[in-house]
Write a protein that holds these residues in place. Structure first.
Motif, PDB file in Angstrom:
ATOM      1  N   ALA A 108       0.837  -1.203   0.000  1.00  0.00           N
ATOM      2  CA  ALA A 108       0.000   0.000   0.000  1.00  0.00           C
ATOM      3  C   ALA A 108       0.870   1.250   0.000  1.00  0.00           C
ATOM      4  O   ALA A 108       0.582   2.225  -0.700  1.00  0.00           O
ATOM      5  N   ALA A 109       1.955   1.219   0.772  1.00  0.00           N
ATOM      6  CA  ALA A 109       2.866   2.366   0.837  1.00  0.00           C
ATOM      7  C   ALA A 109       3.559   2.589  -0.505  1.00  0.00           C
ATOM      8  O   ALA A 109       3.658   3.733  -0.985  1.00  0.00           O
ATOM      9  N   ALA A 151       7.545  10.267  -0.064  1.00  0.00           N
ATOM     10  CA  ALA A 151       8.122   9.081   0.569  1.00  0.00           C
ATOM     11  C   ALA A 151       7.908   9.120   2.079  1.00  0.00           C
ATOM     12  O   ALA A 151       7.627   8.083   2.702  1.00  0.00           O
ATOM     13  N   VAL A 152       8.005  10.303   2.670  1.00  0.00           N
ATOM     14  CA  VAL A 152       7.749  10.448   4.108  1.00  0.00           C
ATOM     15  C   VAL A 152       6.305  10.058   4.426  1.00  0.00           C
ATOM     16  O   VAL A 152       6.037   9.339   5.395  1.00  0.00           O
ATOM     17  N   GLY A 153       5.367  10.511   3.604  1.00  0.00           N
ATOM     18  CA  GLY A 153       3.964  10.157   3.817  1.00  0.00           C
ATOM     19  C   GLY A 153       3.725   8.659   3.697  1.00  0.00           C
ATOM     20  O   GLY A 153       3.012   8.069   4.508  1.00  0.00           O
ATOM     21  N   TRP A 198       2.940   3.275   6.387  1.00  0.00           N
ATOM     22  CA  TRP A 198       3.453   1.928   6.609  1.00  0.00           C
ATOM     23  C   TRP A 198       3.749   1.696   8.085  1.00  0.00           C
ATOM     24  O   TRP A 198       3.366   0.684   8.670  1.00  0.00           O
ATOM     25  N   LEU A 199       4.449   2.656   8.698  1.00  0.00           N
ATOM     26  CA  LEU A 199       4.786   2.512  10.120  1.00  0.00           C
ATOM     27  C   LEU A 199       3.546   2.503  11.012  1.00  0.00           C
ATOM     28  O   LEU A 199       3.475   1.730  11.966  1.00  0.00           O
ATOM     29  N   ALA A 200       2.584   3.348  10.694  1.00  0.00           N
ATOM     30  CA  ALA A 200       1.367   3.407  11.509  1.00  0.00           C
ATOM     31  C   ALA A 200       0.605   2.090  11.472  1.00  0.00           C
ATOM     32  O   ALA A 200       0.133   1.608  12.505  1.00  0.00           O
TER      33      ALA A 200
END
Length: 132
Positions: free
Chosen positions: A72-73, A119-121, A126-128
């Motif tokens: 998804a990311a 990329a930060v978004g 992904w991390l969340a």
């Protein structure tokens, strides 16, 4: 049930995943509007870029709730980058002059630093989800 098993139970339940992603999408849009209301300049611009991709990440999970977070990311970032590179053509600028919606979705001018913030978004999404 442990937090680890709860995490996998949520990911394995497409209805819960879809609902959580839809709620997240609404929150992300609200955060974007709030950011524009309270910030200016680079903070608003680049924060908006990250939120744009984070919104795409959430929408991928709304549409396909069983999608792996990494996929998804990558998809959200790829769409964001494609839109940014499309701005190297005259198409988005032409559409932006005709429609506010097109301007908000497609932008109008290429800006290389936007690629980093997309990329930060994507990484944030992904991390969340990985930590949820």
């Amino acid at each position: 049930m442990t937090s680890s098993s709860t995490r996998f139970a949520v990911r394995d339940d497409p209805t819960r995943t879809r609902l959580a992603a839809a709620v997240a999408a609404v929150v992300i849009v609200g955060a974007g509007l709030a950011l524009r209301a309270v910030a200016a300049g680079e903070v608003a611009k680049y924060g908006g870029d990250a939120l744009y991709t984070l919104l795409l990440f959430a929408l991928v999970l709304v549409a396909a709730p069983r999608t792996a977070p990494a996929k998804a990311a990558v998809l959200a970032m790829a769409v964001s980058w494609a839109v940014e590179f499309l701005q190297l053509t005259d198409g988005p600028a032409h559409l932006a002059r005709q429609s506010t919606a097109a301007r908000l979705v497609l932008g109008s001018t290429f800006n290389a630093p936007d690629l980093f913030w997309y990329a930060v978004g994507a990484a944030t999404g992904w991390l969340a989800v990985r930590r949820a």
